[in-house]
Write a protein that holds these residues in place. Structure first.
Motif, PDB file in Angstrom:
ATOM      1  N   GLN A   1       0.824  -1.213   0.000  1.00 43.41           N
ATOM      2  CA  GLN A   1       0.000   0.000   0.000  1.00 43.41           C
ATOM      3  C   GLN A   1       0.858   1.263   0.000  1.00 43.41           C
ATOM      4  OE1 GLN A   1      -2.084   0.525   3.886  1.00 43.41           O
ATOM      5  NE2 GLN A   1      -0.895  -1.262   4.549  1.00 43.41           N
TER       6      GLN A   1
ATOM      7  N   ASP B   1      -1.152   4.069  -5.140  1.00 42.02           N
ATOM      8  CA  ASP B   1      -1.855   3.122  -6.009  1.00 42.02           C
ATOM      9  C   ASP B   1      -0.939   2.773  -7.173  1.00 42.02           C
ATOM     10  OD1 ASP B   1      -3.566   1.586  -7.430  1.00 42.02           O
ATOM     11  OD2 ASP B   1      -4.942   3.199  -8.010  1.00 42.02           O
TER      12      ASP B   1
ATOM     13  N   SER C   1      -1.615   0.422  -9.362  1.00 40.23           N
ATOM     14  CA  SER C   1      -2.364  -0.291 -10.394  1.00 40.23           C
ATOM     15  C   SER C   1      -2.102   0.278 -11.779  1.00 40.23           C
ATOM     16  CB  SER C   1      -3.867  -0.245 -10.097  1.00 40.23           C
ATOM     17  OG  SER C   1      -4.312   1.100 -10.028  1.00 40.23           O
TER      18      SER C   1
ATOM     19  N   SER D   1       2.127   7.378 -10.556  1.00 39.69           N
ATOM     20  CA  SER D   1       2.096   6.831  -9.202  1.00 39.69           C
ATOM     21  C   SER D   1       3.431   7.022  -8.507  1.00 39.69           C
ATOM     22  CB  SER D   1       1.726   5.344  -9.241  1.00 39.69           C
ATOM     23  OG  SER D   1       2.644   4.639 -10.045  1.00 39.69           O
TER      24      SER D   1
END
Length: 341
Positions: A274, A324, A326, A332
């Motif tokens: 995270q 994040d 993803s 990011s």
């Protein structure tokens, strides 16, 4: 002197098989899963084939030594000093054939191991491979289960008969994850990710380690793998989720300081993914050291003498630093550095 040593040498040679008979089978030749079985079969095939070649060479050598040894009736023997086209062709073709015979099963095995092994049970066939992020840190292993949202240090649990997809990376120096009973090793490198598929078909406790030398604590960078039935694995996951403490970024950053983990093993709710994916940001460890006030005098040697700043004195940990990952673009990563600044 040499004559006196000959009986002793013969005795040692004859005793060697007896001494080896008392040794246990190496883990790489005692596979507990399909990946290790394929690799073990390839190793045994290669050894038998190469020993056959060695035996043929020694037989030919013995024949040549006996037939062409110096003796009285060879006074008029005059060997051909010029090259023989036939012999040169033979001893050129034979090595090519040997390489092809060894290369074909080797290449086939390498390519087959790049995919997840076929599950042996109907239940496992209906499930995707279990994903575990294995992160190497000097000198400890951190295993993250993103789907279960738990994390362990220096040990892991896996269900038997179900493929495991290890996503390998490193927080600092290059390492190599190796579980001999389940399969061969692959490298962990900061700033990139490699994938290793393994599977256990027998319940048990297996040894794992770092197979790449990384400094003073390298020999202690080991871990245990608990392979168990699916129901037992699910029960373990539930126990960790219900009883393990929450993983904080401050605690994880402290794990990044070089040194053997004093508590041996640990488990947490939540994962470090995270905040950071080391395969996408190779500089995070250096930033964490800077935040904590750690100055690496020698990153490849143990150093526990330095004072680490407490969490409440570091403003960085008082804000939300989740990232994040993803999206594969650089936004990011830029967000992660912006949070640090």
């Amino acid at each position: 002197m040499l004559k006196k040593l000959k009986p002793l040498s013969l005795l040692l040679f004859l005793a060697l098989p007896l001494m080896l008979a008392g040794c246990s089978t190496p883990e790489v030749l005692d596979p507990k899963g399909p990946v290790a079985s394929q690799q073990s079969d390839l190793i045994i095939l290669s050894i038998i084939f190469m020993l056959t070649i060695v035996a043929v060479v020694f037989v030919l050598l013995t024949i040549i030594l006996v037939k062409y040894r110096e003796r009285k009736d060879h006074d008029k023997y005059s060997p051909e000093l010029h090259g023989s086209t036939l012999l040169e062709t033979i001893w050129t073709i034979i090595p090519i054939i040997i390489v092809i015979i060894l290369a074909v099963p080797t290449v086939r095995t390498i390519y087959s191991l790049e995919d997840a092994p076929e599950p042996k049970t109907a239940e496992a066939a209906n499930e995707d491979p279990l994903v575990i992020h294995a992160t190497s840190i000097n000198w400890k292993w951190v295993f993250s289960y993103p789907d279960e949202d738990i994390e362990t240090v220096n040990y892991l649990h896996i269900p038997i008969h179900r493929p495991v997809e290890f996503k390998l990376t490193s927080a600092d120096s290059m390492a190599a994850l190796w579980i001999p009973s389940l399969g061969g090793q692959k490298y962990n490198m900061a700033g990139m990710q490699t994938t290793l598929y393994l599977q256990a078909d027998e319940a048990g406790v297996y040894n794992g380690r770092n197979a790449n030398f990384t400094g003073e604590g390298f020999n202690e960078q080991r871990f245990k793998v608990y392979a168990e039935e699916e129901a037992d694995y699910d029960q373990w996951v539930e126990e960790v989720q219900n009883s393990a403490p929450e993983l904080t970024q401050y605690e994880y950053d402290n794990l990044l300081i070089p040194g053997v983990y004093e508590d041996g093993t640990a488990e947490f709710n939540g994962t470090h993914l995270q905040w950071i994916d080391h395969s996408k940001d190779a500089e995070y460890t250096l930033e964490a050291w800077d935040r904590l006030g750690y100055e690496p005098k020698n990153p490849h040697a143990k150093d526990k003498s330095q004072h680490i700043l407490p969490e409440d004195e570091i403003p960085y940990y008082q804000q939300d630093n989740t990232v994040d990952y993803s999206d594969e673009d650089m936004d990011s990563k830029e967000h992660a550095h912006a949070s640090h600044e």
